[in-house]
Every structure is written in C-alpha cells, then in structure tokens.
Scaffold this active site. Sequence first.
Site, PDB file in Angstrom:
ATOM      1  N   SER A  29       1.077  -1.481   0.475  1.00  0.00           N
ATOM      2  CA  SER A  29      -0.079   0.095   0.243  1.00  0.00           C
ATOM      3  C   SER A  29       0.716   1.292   0.154  1.00  0.00           C
ATOM      4  CB  SER A  29      -1.194  -0.204   0.667  1.00  0.00           C
ATOM      5  OG  SER A  29      -1.898  -0.918   0.984  1.00  0.00           O
ATOM      6  N   LYS A  78      -9.968  -5.362  10.709  1.00  0.00           N
ATOM      7  CA  LYS A  78     -10.686  -4.738  10.166  1.00  0.00           C
ATOM      8  C   LYS A  78     -12.502  -4.766  11.106  1.00  0.00           C
ATOM      9  CE  LYS A  78      -9.430  -6.000   5.504  1.00  0.00           C
ATOM     10  NZ  LYS A  78      -9.198  -6.310   4.066  1.00  0.00           N
ATOM     11  N   LYS A 171     -21.579 -20.466   8.390  1.00  0.00           N
ATOM     12  CA  LYS A 171     -21.324 -19.755   7.629  1.00  0.00           C
ATOM     13  C   LYS A 171     -21.059 -18.709   6.873  1.00  0.00           C
ATOM     14  CE  LYS A 171     -16.564 -19.253   8.953  1.00  0.00           C
ATOM     15  NZ  LYS A 171     -15.180 -19.143   8.963  1.00  0.00           N
TER      16      LYS A 171
HETATM   17  P1  ATR Z   1     -10.037 -13.905   5.729  1.00  0.00           P
HETATM   18  O1  ATR Z   1     -10.583 -12.906   6.120  1.00  0.00           O
HETATM   19  O2  ATR Z   1      -9.049 -14.213   4.974  1.00  0.00           O
HETATM   20  O3  ATR Z   1     -11.707 -14.043   5.054  1.00  0.00           O
HETATM   21  P2  ATR Z   1     -11.129 -15.684   7.147  1.00  0.00           P
HETATM   22  O4  ATR Z   1     -12.043 -15.199   8.395  1.00  0.00           O
HETATM   23  O5  ATR Z   1      -9.933 -17.301   8.730  1.00  0.00           O
HETATM   24  O6  ATR Z   1      -9.121 -15.081   6.328  1.00  0.00           O
HETATM   25  O7  ATR Z   1     -11.278 -16.963   6.406  1.00  0.00           O
HETATM   26  C1  ATR Z   1     -10.833 -18.077   6.084  1.00  0.00           C
HETATM   27  C2  ATR Z   1     -11.759 -18.282   4.803  1.00  0.00           C
HETATM   28  O8  ATR Z   1     -11.339 -19.564   4.028  1.00  0.00           O
HETATM   29  C3  ATR Z   1     -13.011 -19.028   5.299  1.00  0.00           C
HETATM   30  O9  ATR Z   1     -14.148 -19.402   4.393  1.00  0.00           O
HETATM   31  C4  ATR Z   1     -12.355 -20.790   5.118  1.00  0.00           C
HETATM   32  O10 ATR Z   1     -13.441 -21.718   5.746  1.00  0.00           O
HETATM   33  P3  ATR Z   1     -13.937 -22.221   6.817  1.00  0.00           P
HETATM   34  O11 ATR Z   1     -14.775 -21.256   7.375  1.00  0.00           O
HETATM   35  O12 ATR Z   1     -14.660 -23.799   6.652  1.00  0.00           O
HETATM   36  O13 ATR Z   1     -13.037 -22.432   8.146  1.00  0.00           O
HETATM   37  C5  ATR Z   1     -11.833 -20.981   3.838  1.00  0.00           C
HETATM   38  N1  ATR Z   1     -10.803 -22.151   3.908  1.00  0.00           N
HETATM   39  C6  ATR Z   1      -9.509 -21.562   5.286  1.00  0.00           C
HETATM   40  N2  ATR Z   1      -8.768 -23.339   4.782  1.00  0.00           N
HETATM   41  C7  ATR Z   1      -9.185 -24.362   3.937  1.00  0.00           C
HETATM   42  C8  ATR Z   1      -9.233 -24.616   3.261  1.00  0.00           C
HETATM   43  N3  ATR Z   1      -8.213 -25.296   3.637  1.00  0.00           N
HETATM   44  N4  ATR Z   1      -9.958 -25.607   2.165  1.00  0.00           N
HETATM   45  C9  ATR Z   1     -10.750 -25.124   2.469  1.00  0.00           C
HETATM   46  N5  ATR Z   1     -11.502 -23.023   2.836  1.00  0.00           N
HETATM   47  C10 ATR Z   1     -10.929 -23.009   3.667  1.00  0.00           C
END
Ligand code: ATR
Length: 299
Positions: A29, A78, A171
């Site tokens: 940024s 955020k 979710k």
């Molecule tokens: P961010 O702020 O980067 O979105 P987050 O709020 O922790 O981070 O969200 C991560 C997202 O990636 C979630 O939708 C998570 O799925 P879950 O809600 O089931 O946890 C998803 N995610 C993370 N690792 C994953 C994986 N290996 N396969 C599929 N979805 C994944």
Amino acid sequence: MNAPASTPSDARGLDRYAVAGNPVAHSRSPSIHALFAAQTGQTLDYGRLLCPLDGFKATLTEFVQQGARGCNVTVPFKFEAFEMAARHTPRAVLAHAANTLRFDSEADGGWLADNTDGVGLVRDITANAGVPLQGRRVLLLGAGGASAGVLGPLIEQRPRELVLANRTVDKARALVERHQAWATQHGVALQARALTDAGEGFDVLINGTAASLGGGEVPVGAQALKPGSLALDMMYGPAAQPFLDWARAQGAMARDGLGMLVEQAAESFALWRGVRPDTRPVLAQLRAEVDSLTPEATR
Ligand code: ATR
C-alpha cells in the site's frame, strides 16, 4: 512503543496516512499510494503502522494525535476498525468490517469507516478484465473476512445468480442471510452451499478462501468452471499460482488479486483526497515489480 513508521505530519506539513495492521511489513500500500500521490500532484505521507494485537485503538489514537488524516486497515483489525468509527458507509455496514478510515473531526461527524475491497474487486473484474457481472452466474468461495468484504458490491452488479460456497456451510448461510434483503432488492438469486455441492459451469469464479495459504488444494472441482470463465483469486504472488494454473488448465481466464489491491487503494485515496487516480499505470508498475520479486503471497 506504538510509534508510527515515519515522522509526524506537523514536522513537514504533510497529511499523514498509513496501512494499519499486524503484520504490515509486506504491504504494498505505501508504494501504491506514493504512485497515486505523484500522479495526482497530491502532497501526503503514507507509511506503515504496526499495531500490537491488543493495541489497535491505542496506536490509532496516537497516530491521530500526530495529525493523521486516515488509514487503511488490514488483518486482523478490519472488524475492530468498523466498531471504532462513528459513521459507516452502507458497504461497510454490509461487510461488518472496514478497510478504510477517515479521521474526520467530531465537529464533522467523527471517524468515517468504509470498505473499498468489494468495489475494488468489482472494478478489477468489470473494467480491468473487461468481464461484465450483470446477468451472469457467479460463484464466490469462502465465508471469512475476504468474502464478507466483497459480497455486497458483487450483488450490486446484479448477477443473475450468486452462490456463496464454504467448507463450513453454516458460515456461508449466515453471510447470505445478512445480504438477503440487498440481493432481493437487486434481483439476485443468492444462495449458500457447501464446497462439495457448489454447482457447475459458472461464468465467474472468485476464490476468497485462505486454502492456498496453508498449501491446500483448490477448494472446488473443475466442473465449477467452463472454457472462457473468469477465475480470480483474491491472493497474489506464489500462493495464488496453483489456483491460476488450475484455472488455465480448464480453459478459464485466470486472474490474481493484484488488480483488486490497486483498485481498492484508489477508492480509499478518492475518499481521502477527493480525486481518483488512474489505476492502469500503477497496476502495470506493480505487476512488473511483483513478477520480478516474487514476494510473499498476500491479499
Ligand atoms: P480471511 O479474512 O482471509 O477471509 P478468515 O476470515 O479466517 O480469513 O476466512 C478464511 C476462509 O477460508 C474461510 O471461509 C475458511 O473456511 P471455513 O469457514 O470453513 O473455515 C476458508 N478456508 C481456509 N482454509 C481452507 C481450506 N483448506 N479449504 C477450504 N476452505 C478453507
């Protein structure tokens, strides 16, 4: 010590901004906003503000006391940034999160929270990639902060169908419920689904999961795409590469999150400075830098 990374505004008479987060060392940024400032003839200082995990509010308060005018906010603050503001744009309200704060005085109504991630994504898809969203079938993967930030502006584009698919389907359901009235108002069929049952042949697929950060596989099957689809990962750098390779192998147009990054920054810049920079040369320069340096993946 919560000292901001660069000197206070009153020392040089510059309006100060920063990206606030933890970590922030990797953030592009500051370079993006320096390019915007040079292009538009605006005089400002944009630095990095590393905030202790339990000290976001204290760090921002000190920054404002030093004359700061605004900041971008990145992980993990955020949601806290949204809570701290006195006023919120409608898109920040839908996201329940803010990536941009403008430190307006109390007399002017107090701090304003915005979320420019979604409009940045939309602009990258529609203007930079030249892919219209209206009337199309769109699949958004993930129901975390990244997807929450973009769902409202995606709906505003009036796709025919918008499927939100997540590993934890509850979710996705919660996020869909929060956006249902917005979707109805825009004539969009919005649904929550499991990743294993996401559907087939979408025009646009957007990956907002963090799967690739953990070295995980692309979280949806190839049937989600069709030749000519646009497949966009909100990440950029090495972590986005497996997704981009996979998308190209299906005959899709592959795109990383660098354009979204520049576009969301331009929207923040416009909110603060009242002038919108031309993003094309900035994106081209950033692309050249990222391709040559192969930085850590991020978004
Ligand atoms: P961010 O702020 O980067 O979105 P987050 O709020 O922790 O981070 O969200 C991560 C997202 O990636 C979630 O939708 C998570 O799925 P879950 O809600 O089931 O946890 C998803 N995610 C993370 N690792 C994953 C994986 N290996 N396969 C599929 N979805 C994944």
